[in-house]
Write a protein that holds these residues in place. Structure first.
Motif, PDB file in Angstrom:
ATOM      1  N   ALA A  23       0.810  -1.219   0.000  1.00 35.50           N
ATOM      2  CA  ALA A  23       0.000   0.000   0.000  1.00 35.50           C
ATOM      3  C   ALA A  23       0.843   1.268   0.000  1.00 35.50           C
ATOM      4  O   ALA A  23       0.343   2.348  -0.342  1.00 35.50           O
ATOM      5  CB  ALA A  23      -0.924   0.007   1.215  1.00 35.50           C
ATOM      6  N   HIS A  24       2.126   1.141   0.345  1.00 35.49           N
ATOM      7  CA  HIS A  24       2.996   2.320   0.437  1.00 35.49           C
ATOM      8  C   HIS A  24       4.286   2.078  -0.357  1.00 35.49           C
ATOM      9  O   HIS A  24       5.384   2.051   0.201  1.00 35.49           O
ATOM     10  CB  HIS A  24       3.330   2.622   1.897  1.00 35.49           C
ATOM     11  N   PRO A  25       4.180   1.894  -1.666  1.00 31.75           N
ATOM     12  CA  PRO A  25       5.364   1.593  -2.483  1.00 31.75           C
ATOM     13  C   PRO A  25       6.271   2.805  -2.637  1.00 31.75           C
ATOM     14  O   PRO A  25       5.810   3.948  -2.599  1.00 31.75           O
ATOM     15  CB  PRO A  25       4.754   1.187  -3.828  1.00 31.75           C
ATOM     16  N   GLU A  30      14.370   5.736  -3.125  1.00 31.48           N
ATOM     17  CA  GLU A  30      13.431   6.527  -2.329  1.00 31.48           C
ATOM     18  C   GLU A  30      12.781   5.676  -1.234  1.00 31.48           C
ATOM     19  O   GLU A  30      11.802   6.097  -0.612  1.00 31.48           O
ATOM     20  CB  GLU A  30      12.337   7.111  -3.234  1.00 31.48           C
ATOM     21  N   GLU A  31      13.339   4.509  -0.949  1.00 29.82           N
ATOM     22  CA  GLU A  31      12.699   3.549  -0.051  1.00 29.82           C
ATOM     23  C   GLU A  31      12.934   3.905   1.423  1.00 29.82           C
ATOM     24  O   GLU A  31      13.371   3.087   2.229  1.00 29.82           O
ATOM     25  CB  GLU A  31      13.216   2.123  -0.321  1.00 29.82           C
ATOM     26  N   VAL A  32      12.643   5.134   1.784  1.00 32.05           N
ATOM     27  CA  VAL A  32      12.903   5.608   3.142  1.00 32.05           C
ATOM     28  C   VAL A  32      11.969   4.925   4.142  1.00 32.05           C
ATOM     29  O   VAL A  32      12.409   4.398   5.172  1.00 32.05           O
ATOM     30  CB  VAL A  32      12.741   7.144   3.213  1.00 32.05           C
ATOM     31  N   LYS A  55      22.659   4.245  -0.278  1.00 32.04           N
ATOM     32  CA  LYS A  55      21.657   5.290  -0.010  1.00 32.04           C
ATOM     33  C   LYS A  55      20.545   4.806   0.908  1.00 32.04           C
ATOM     34  O   LYS A  55      20.428   5.275   2.033  1.00 32.04           O
ATOM     35  CB  LYS A  55      21.074   5.871  -1.298  1.00 32.04           C
ATOM     36  N   THR A  56      19.709   3.867   0.458  1.00 28.17           N
ATOM     37  CA  THR A  56      18.584   3.435   1.286  1.00 28.17           C
ATOM     38  C   THR A  56      18.636   1.951   1.627  1.00 28.17           C
ATOM     39  O   THR A  56      17.646   1.397   2.117  1.00 28.17           O
ATOM     40  CB  THR A  56      17.243   3.756   0.589  1.00 28.17           C
ATOM     41  N   ASP A  76      15.058  -7.437  -2.573  1.00 32.38           N
ATOM     42  CA  ASP A  76      14.940  -6.099  -3.163  1.00 32.38           C
ATOM     43  C   ASP A  76      13.705  -5.404  -2.599  1.00 32.38           C
ATOM     44  O   ASP A  76      12.729  -6.045  -2.220  1.00 32.38           O
ATOM     45  CB  ASP A  76      14.872  -6.166  -4.693  1.00 32.38           C
ATOM     46  N   MET A  77      13.736  -4.052  -2.556  1.00 29.84           N
ATOM     47  CA  MET A  77      12.695  -3.309  -1.850  1.00 29.84           C
ATOM     48  C   MET A  77      11.891  -2.347  -2.719  1.00 29.84           C
ATOM     49  O   MET A  77      10.847  -1.862  -2.287  1.00 29.84           O
ATOM     50  CB  MET A  77      13.312  -2.493  -0.711  1.00 29.84           C
ATOM     51  N   ASP A  78      12.361  -2.020  -3.920  1.00 29.76           N
ATOM     52  CA  ASP A  78      11.760  -0.911  -4.670  1.00 29.76           C
ATOM     53  C   ASP A  78      10.538  -1.326  -5.478  1.00 29.76           C
ATOM     54  O   ASP A  78      10.330  -2.495  -5.803  1.00 29.76           O
ATOM     55  CB  ASP A  78      12.794  -0.260  -5.597  1.00 29.76           C
TER      56      ASP A  78
END
Length: 387
Positions: A23-25, A30-32, A55-56, A76-78
């Protein structure tokens, strides 16, 4: 107790985490919020956490019984710049951003494995959890490596897994050697001369050039490439003009090339430049071509691919393992980690549904305990291997 059984006992909690991430991609680098959630969960498990790598990115260290072996696991997170087209109650709340590749699920599976390992500690040495940003073409793996990932957190081997929405459900696919293609991204910028659409003789029409180039480029695979070697050349973007009655000044093409062979990769790049430049010259337009190396060929170590098959067979049964799966023309920047450290990348079949990078895609939550158990068992078994 099987790790699958133990992790299944908290599968509802993992599903809640995954759906919150969905819900919050967040896009690459930018994966803060995502990395903050990851770090908080790891810290609550008593895992040593290091933030801000690449970076993140986030790295977690968990020590088991005394031992020198260090086993890496990566997720992976993005997300992707796609407008979600589902009616799910947890659909994306961020405009034009969506987890359309399942990285929300991969992140959650690794958190599930970390919880299991933190609670059981039934392994030797150290588990290294790598949560990587920016896999989708922005070079997150290279950024973490450049930031000293393997110098600061050395590992003997590293593993990752990706969901496969083509199914069959619960089946592990792995391939020794080259398993996923290299990828180049290209931009072709055409500069003509603008004019009134009613007086085309006064201009140099970049749209005419922009439509001729893609057709000619398809001859690269059919007429220049060795037919026994795989290659794909795809134009994925065409941008030009803003009015009905104006021939624009310029046009822009973009796309990707996928190959497994270094010489063929170079040939394709050379022919793109020659074809685009030649057509531009024929029409009197100026053409600039930029081609960028984005992904390396992903090569699984044969020994580690075999280890994947053995551990997956132990967990899921021999009929749920394909140890000689077909190579994928898709690309994955875990390839860069495998160029630095031996290991293997595998696919886990989901209930068949909309494909990856599709606006209707959703990760199959029934995979969470399976993927988490697979990753956890990898640490348990591989940490016991003699150096």
């Amino acid at each position: 107790m099987s790790p699958i059984d133990r992790i299944t006992s908290y599968a509802d909690e993992l599903t809640a985490i995954r759906r919150d991430l969905h819900a919050h991609p967040e896009l690459g680098f930018e994966e803060v919020r995502t990395s903050g959630i990851v770090a908080d969960h790891l810290e609550k498990l008593g895992i040593e956490v290091h933030r801000g790598l690449g970076k993140t990115g986030v790295v977690g260290l968990l020590r088991g019984r005394p031992g020198k072996r260090r086993i890496g696991l990566r997720a992976d997170m993005d997300a992707l710049p796609i407008e979600e087209e589902t009616n799910l109650p947890y659909r994306s709340t961020i405009p034009s951003t969506m987890h359309a590749c399942g990285h929300d699920g991969h992140t959650t599976m690794l958190l599930g494995a970390a919880r299991y390992l933190a609670e059981t500690r039934d392994f030797d040495g150290t588990a290294v959890f790598v949560f990587q940003p920016a896999e989708e073409g922005l070079g997150g793996a290279r950024a973490m490596i450049a930031d000293g990932l393997f110098e600061k957190f050395p590992v003997d081997e590293i593993f990752a897994i990706h969901n496969n929405p083509n199914g069959p459900h619960g089946k592990i696919l792995v391939r020794p050697g080259p398993a996923m293609a290299a990828a180049d991204f290209f931009d072709i910028r055409i500069t003509g001369r603008g004019a009134h659409a009613a007086r085309p003789q006064e201009g140099i029409d970049p749209i005419l050039v922009a439509t001729a180039i893609p057709q000619a480029m398809q001859s690269i695979v059919s007429r220049n490439a060795d037919p026994l070697k795989a290659a794909v050349v795809s134009i994925t973007q065409i941008h030009a003009g803003a009015a009905y009655n104006v021939i624009p000044e310029g046009a822009h093409l973009a796309g990707t090339v996928r190959t497994f062979d270094a010489a063929l990769r170079e040939l394709v790049s050379t022919r793109i430049r020659e074809i685009a430049g030649g057509i531009g010259e024929a029409y009197g337009a100026r053409v600039e071509v930029e081609i960028r190396d984005v992904f390396s060929v992903l090569e699984n170590s044969p020994d580690h691919a075999m280890a994947v098959a053995e551990i997956a067979t132990e967990l899921f049964g021999a009929d749920r393992v394909d140890a000689q799966s077909k190579p994928h023309m898709g690309s994955e920047d875990f390839a860069d980690m495998l160029h630095a450290v031996p290991g293997a990348y595998a696919w886990l079949g989901a209930t068949p549904g909309p494909g990856l990078h599709n606006a209707g895609y959703d990760f199959d939550d029934t995979l969470l305990p399976l993927g988490a158990a697979y990753l956890a068992r990898m640490v348990e078994r591989r940490s016991a291997v003699a150096a």
